[in-house]
Scaffold this motif. Structure first.
Motif, PDB file in Angstrom:
ATOM      1  N   PHE A 184       0.411  -1.220  -0.243  1.00  0.00           N
ATOM      2  CA  PHE A 184      -0.424  -0.022   0.045  1.00  0.00           C
ATOM      3  C   PHE A 184       0.401   1.394  -0.140  1.00  0.00           C
ATOM      4  N   ILE A 185       2.206   1.167   0.097  1.00  0.00           N
ATOM      5  CA  ILE A 185       3.193   2.332   0.038  1.00  0.00           C
ATOM      6  C   ILE A 185       3.807   2.209  -0.401  1.00  0.00           C
ATOM      7  N   LEU A 186       4.895   3.527  -0.846  1.00  0.00           N
ATOM      8  CA  LEU A 186       6.149   2.907  -1.695  1.00  0.00           C
ATOM      9  C   LEU A 186       7.244   2.818  -1.646  1.00  0.00           C
ATOM     10  N   ASP A 187       8.038   2.457  -2.651  1.00  0.00           N
ATOM     11  CA  ASP A 187       9.184   1.798  -1.816  1.00  0.00           C
ATOM     12  C   ASP A 187      10.063   2.296  -0.996  1.00  0.00           C
ATOM     13  N   LYS A 188      11.436   1.638  -0.601  1.00  0.00           N
ATOM     14  CA  LYS A 188      12.015   2.411   0.373  1.00  0.00           C
ATOM     15  C   LYS A 188      12.676   3.069  -0.464  1.00  0.00           C
ATOM     16  N   GLU A 189      13.153   3.455  -1.579  1.00  0.00           N
ATOM     17  CA  GLU A 189      13.989   4.490  -2.151  1.00  0.00           C
ATOM     18  C   GLU A 189      12.965   5.721  -2.446  1.00  0.00           C
ATOM     19  N   HIS A 190      11.828   5.515  -2.740  1.00  0.00           N
ATOM     20  CA  HIS A 190      11.018   7.170  -2.725  1.00  0.00           C
ATOM     21  C   HIS A 190      10.294   7.335  -0.406  1.00  0.00           C
ATOM     22  N   LEU A 191      11.036   6.173   0.246  1.00  0.00           N
ATOM     23  CA  LEU A 191       9.935   6.132   1.810  1.00  0.00           C
ATOM     24  C   LEU A 191      10.921   6.271   2.634  1.00  0.00           C
ATOM     25  N   ILE A 192      11.343   7.248   3.353  1.00  0.00           N
ATOM     26  CA  ILE A 192      12.134   7.409   4.794  1.00  0.00           C
ATOM     27  C   ILE A 192      11.540   6.940   5.852  1.00  0.00           C
ATOM     28  N   TRP A 193      11.491   5.341   6.687  1.00  0.00           N
ATOM     29  CA  TRP A 193      10.642   4.948   7.320  1.00  0.00           C
ATOM     30  C   TRP A 193      11.490   4.642   8.442  1.00  0.00           C
ATOM     31  N   ALA A 194      12.288   5.893   9.741  1.00  0.00           N
ATOM     32  CA  ALA A 194      13.438   5.198  10.166  1.00  0.00           C
ATOM     33  C   ALA A 194      12.594   4.241  11.844  1.00  0.00           C
ATOM     34  N   TYR A 195      11.803   4.744  12.466  1.00  0.00           N
ATOM     35  CA  TYR A 195      10.472   4.581  13.319  1.00  0.00           C
ATOM     36  C   TYR A 195       9.192   4.263  12.928  1.00  0.00           C
ATOM     37  N   ALA A 196       8.990   2.661  13.579  1.00  0.00           N
ATOM     38  CA  ALA A 196       7.645   2.637  14.308  1.00  0.00           C
ATOM     39  C   ALA A 196       7.675   1.945  15.282  1.00  0.00           C
ATOM     40  N   ARG A 197       6.165   2.401  15.685  1.00  0.00           N
ATOM     41  CA  ARG A 197       5.849   1.492  17.191  1.00  0.00           C
ATOM     42  C   ARG A 197       4.079   0.677  16.818  1.00  0.00           C
ATOM     43  N   THR A 198       5.626  -1.311  17.181  1.00  0.00           N
ATOM     44  CA  THR A 198       3.876  -1.839  16.941  1.00  0.00           C
ATOM     45  C   THR A 198       3.738  -2.068  17.960  1.00  0.00           C
ATOM     46  N   PHE A 199       2.084  -2.849  17.614  1.00  0.00           N
ATOM     47  CA  PHE A 199       1.660  -3.502  18.793  1.00  0.00           C
ATOM     48  C   PHE A 199       1.483  -4.481  18.464  1.00  0.00           C
ATOM     49  N   PRO A 200       1.056  -5.957  19.252  1.00  0.00           N
ATOM     50  CA  PRO A 200       1.182  -7.361  19.215  1.00  0.00           C
ATOM     51  C   PRO A 200      -0.703  -7.218  18.452  1.00  0.00           C
ATOM     52  N   GLU A 201      -1.511  -6.472  18.943  1.00  0.00           N
ATOM     53  CA  GLU A 201      -3.321  -6.290  18.374  1.00  0.00           C
ATOM     54  C   GLU A 201      -3.043  -5.961  16.493  1.00  0.00           C
ATOM     55  N   GLY A 202      -1.655  -5.599  16.565  1.00  0.00           N
ATOM     56  CA  GLY A 202      -1.674  -5.445  15.043  1.00  0.00           C
ATOM     57  C   GLY A 202      -1.616  -3.069  14.543  1.00  0.00           C
ATOM     58  N   ASN A 203      -2.069  -3.087  15.368  1.00  0.00           N
ATOM     59  CA  ASN A 203      -1.561  -0.970  15.747  1.00  0.00           C
ATOM     60  C   ASN A 203      -0.708  -0.380  15.819  1.00  0.00           C
ATOM     61  N   PHE A 204      -0.295  -0.105  14.870  1.00  0.00           N
ATOM     62  CA  PHE A 204       1.612   0.960  14.920  1.00  0.00           C
ATOM     63  C   PHE A 204       0.837   2.437  14.330  1.00  0.00           C
ATOM     64  N   ASN A 205       1.891   3.139  14.550  1.00  0.00           N
ATOM     65  CA  ASN A 205       2.001   4.623  14.279  1.00  0.00           C
ATOM     66  C   ASN A 205       3.920   4.853  14.361  1.00  0.00           C
ATOM     67  N   GLY A 206       4.050   5.537  13.569  1.00  0.00           N
ATOM     68  CA  GLY A 206       5.273   6.533  13.536  1.00  0.00           C
ATOM     69  C   GLY A 206       5.416   7.717  11.785  1.00  0.00           C
ATOM     70  N   ASP A 207       6.452   8.352  12.408  1.00  0.00           N
ATOM     71  CA  ASP A 207       6.624   9.038  11.319  1.00  0.00           C
ATOM     72  C   ASP A 207       7.183   8.447  10.137  1.00  0.00           C
ATOM     73  N   ILE A 208       7.345   9.729   8.908  1.00  0.00           N
ATOM     74  CA  ILE A 208       7.297   9.123   7.488  1.00  0.00           C
ATOM     75  C   ILE A 208       8.161  10.135   7.100  1.00  0.00           C
ATOM     76  N   SER A 209       8.657  10.421   5.426  1.00  0.00           N
ATOM     77  CA  SER A 209       9.731  11.483   5.471  1.00  0.00           C
ATOM     78  C   SER A 209       9.172  10.547   3.929  1.00  0.00           C
ATOM     79  N   VAL A 210       8.752  11.321   2.858  1.00  0.00           N
ATOM     80  CA  VAL A 210       8.356  11.012   1.580  1.00  0.00           C
ATOM     81  C   VAL A 210       9.070  11.715   0.521  1.00  0.00           C
TER      82      VAL A 210
END
Length: 74
Positions: free
Chosen positions: A24-50
């Motif tokens: 559902f998202i751009l490949d890593k050549e176009h997306l900088i996603w340095a970290y994410a907080r993930t939860f066992p229940e499936g929730n997640f969040n993080g900051d991205i640069s495009v």
């Protein structure tokens, strides 16, 4: 129910594995996603640069992404 404790992930491939959103998202050549907080229940969040243009500053377009599954809250 309350969410379990989050795990912080700092590797792009691992973030894609844990979140399951690689189709559902751009490949890593176009997306900088340095970290994410993930939860066992499936929730997640993080900051991205495009990176949409050649030779643009790395953090020109910055946003956040989060997904919250039904039945749980933080």
């Amino acid at each position: 129910k309350l969410l379990s404790e989050p795990e912080t992930t700092e590797n792009y491939e691992e973030i894609m594995d844990r979140t399951g959103i690689s189709d559902f998202i751009l490949d890593k050549e176009h997306l900088i996603w340095a970290y994410a907080r993930t939860f066992p229940e499936g929730n997640f969040n993080g900051d991205i640069s495009v990176k949409l243009e050649e030779n643009q500053p790395e953090n020109r377009y910055v946003g956040g992404m989060s997904v919250n599954r039904n039945g749980v809250f933080g």
